[in-house]
Design a protein around this motif. Sequence first.
Motif, PDB file in Angstrom:
ATOM      1  N   PHE B 246      33.601   7.184 -19.594  1.00  0.00           N
ATOM      2  CA  PHE B 246      34.300   6.566 -18.459  1.00  0.00           C
ATOM      3  C   PHE B 246      33.532   5.335 -18.031  1.00  0.00           C
ATOM      4  N   GLU B 251      37.631   5.942 -13.187  1.00  0.00           N
ATOM      5  CA  GLU B 251      37.499   6.887 -14.307  1.00  0.00           C
ATOM      6  C   GLU B 251      36.299   7.799 -14.115  1.00  0.00           C
ATOM      7  N   LYS B 313      40.308   1.041 -20.546  1.00  0.00           N
ATOM      8  CA  LYS B 313      40.780   1.540 -19.241  1.00  0.00           C
ATOM      9  C   LYS B 313      40.199   0.718 -18.100  1.00  0.00           C
TER      10      LYS B 313
END
Lengths: 467, 433
Positions: B246, B251, B313
């Motif tokens: 992450f 995240e 992400k």
Amino acid sequence: MSLFTGRTILSREKRVSTLSAYMGTIGDFQREAASPEQRQRIRTLSQARDDDILAALELLSSISETVTVIHGAAGCSAAAPGFYRGGDAWYSTGLNEQDTILGGGEKLRAVLTRAWEEHHPRIIFILGTPVVAINNDDVNSVVLELEGELDARIIPVMTDGFKSKTAVNGIDMALQGIGRYLAAGPARKVPDPEPSGADFINLITVSENRRGVNALVRLAEAAGFVVNLIPRFGSAAGILRAGKARASIAVNDSRADVFLRGVEETSGVISLRTGTPIGADAVSEWLLALGKTGGREEEVLRVIEAEQRKLPPGGKPLEGRRIFVDLPAGEAAETALFLESLGAEITGLSLDFVDETNMESLGRLPAELLIHVGDGQVYELASLFSKTPPDFYIAQDPAWAAEFGVIPLSVRQLALYGYEGAEELAAALGRAEARTFTDYLHENLKSPYKEGWLKKNPNWHIKQEVK
Amino acid sequence: MRGIKGPGPGCNFQGALDTLTRIEGVVPIVHSTAGCVIQHYHALRAGGSLGAFLEGFEVPSSNVWEKQIIFGGASRLREQMKNAVKVFSGDLYVVLPGCESEMVGDDAAAMTAELAGQGAPVICYEGAGFKGDAYSGYAGVTEAIFAQLPGVAAIPAKGGERSVNILGLVPGQDPYWQGNLAELGRIFHRLGVRVNTFFGSGQGLESWKRAYRADLTIVVSRWGIRAAKLLEDRYGVPSLELNGAFLGEQETGSALRKAAALLGEERELEPFLQAEKSRFVYALRQIRDYYYAHFPRNYGIAGDEGAILRYGKFLGGVLGFSLKAAIITDAPAGEENPRPAAELEGLTEKVYCSKDRGEIAEIIVDTRPQLILAGAPEKALARRLGIPLLRVSSPAGRMMLNRSNLGYTGALTVLEELWELFVPADPGPYPIR
């Protein structure tokens, strides 16, 4: 059959009785070498060392107009990025487990074709690896088939990682491969490089760094020589020129031996055999040898005088310093003599190998001087240093010695050769005496060796080989 | 079948060696021809990533020669092992046979069992180079350590202290490995647990011994699954897969909440998450002017799938960059058309799989992103295209002792690195960081 006409050459051990394990004095070694019963030695415990593949790859990586295909598993080319410094003139056939059973011929064919399409080199070298050697892959058929199709010479340099115990064998094999190109000629016409027809000498370089080579080229050019630098930092075109040189001279005769002899046999170019040009005296001797053959004695004397005027005044700035030198034999011997001239005491030498081509370089050193023969094998030096630590340890990668309170001096970035190399080395030793960092490492880094080993005789694991 | 252009992720043997040389107190005993370890050493040295315990010329290696290839190297191995344990000071010795010894049939496992039977803490990993790449070497040797360690070392009983294991971060392939493991340790420690990261300073063999009694294993990439499965199947340690770990507060917070729920440790977590979010927002206030004036809006990345997910992400979900091309370099060997993670397909227009530097270059030339995240081999390409390059993939050619590119601290590092690439008044025609 000349050196450059066979497919390969005998291993170093078989050609010139190379020894890769020994510890004793120069005198003892010379006495044993003179006897008919000189025995090979082995180690019953060893540390990792360079092999012939790495030595050959390092040399081939520096030759322009060429590409190297490393024929083996991916790991056998892991060192290539460091040698090629961001360049991409190399490939791996990336053999996997299935290829070790079925053979890698198809992959080799595909990669050779790709190398040609992407680079159009004059020479494609194929470097052999253990998997290919054990499998006895038929590389020659692929070469014969493709050399007609691709407009390049394809030269197998079938190193294998295990037939010789010394990495220098890879240099020999690479030089023999390069010599085959010289003997065979180009696959396609090579434009005659400038200056056409000029009187020139070959400077044979194999594993030296760029700065060191430049220092020698500058000296030779200052004396009016045109220098054909080959093969390291040279080119395919330069290799072809070699047969027309007035003479060849090497930086390290022992390492360049195959090429010096091969060019002489093939093209009649005389080889000048000299000491390695480290330290003012040795550099002057090297230049004088060049001058005599080139008919430029006066020019050479002028260069020597001019350079010596630039040198700092004499004296013994290293008086009382105890130094251990870990370099190839030619470099080690001349470095030792140079440092002794500055007042240092040399406590020992570590050499990667000794044989008929470099024993003579040890002849000017005291018979009682300790020599350790072994590429790396620093655990033995650790045992030695834990008992009798020198002040300085000079090597390519000497950092481990700080654990024993010994000041490491790395030659990686130093020119080493020529007058400027000598000045740099002396200055580097002077700077290295600020030992703050070494002391910190000595106090805080733990050695990976057991106390019991450090108390033992450092040559404990060197034994005579039983055939 | 075009061979490999440029550095791929090494071989299986080198991956195992990478892994072992980053565990304090572990002594690899290589049984192979001479150059294997030094090939690896040159690669790491050029990449800026040497080990801190035994490395390169220090590693014991049997350096087999012709006699042992023809007649077998078992006796040479026996002698090398016996002497290595007497000379090298180690908590664990790991015999590592190479390609040649496997091809000639040296029974390293039997030699190892013999020495272990005499009381030496020695195990064996038979992971010859041609069996895969460096990622598979990490997976194989970590599994081998967990499988064999209880046979040669006393495993402590479960005490009162709770702990989690971190697996799947491949130290030889992740240039940010030290900072990343430190960040993972820092983050998960907030759950009131000890964190076993297994590599680097302070994480010697004792952390491996604690692993069997851990309360959870966090698996941050597919390469940690084998070892995690072994711990789960044989020792009942449950695992949580967080592919790619992450990056950034969203995240990271989500991952921590999942782990906390599994551990039953939700106490006092929210203040920490809020404090870290505030830290990130504080940084954004310093970055926002540069973001709108200088930062790119799209990028391409070549690296392992975990890193691509992580960057994807964060750069997409927070900074709004679009991912023009994702080139996965750690697809399992032997898979012709590996299927990327489902999450990745949602993040980008196009996913490629390649370890070949020539192919990677072609893809980048075709897609022309404003920013390239890749490795040192892409320097020449970046220079030619005039596109800034951030070296996040191995070989990176960067020495990184403390930087992170995951978690909370990693997000701040990414902002700093983007600033250095896009903002300085005279970055040059091809800024490289």
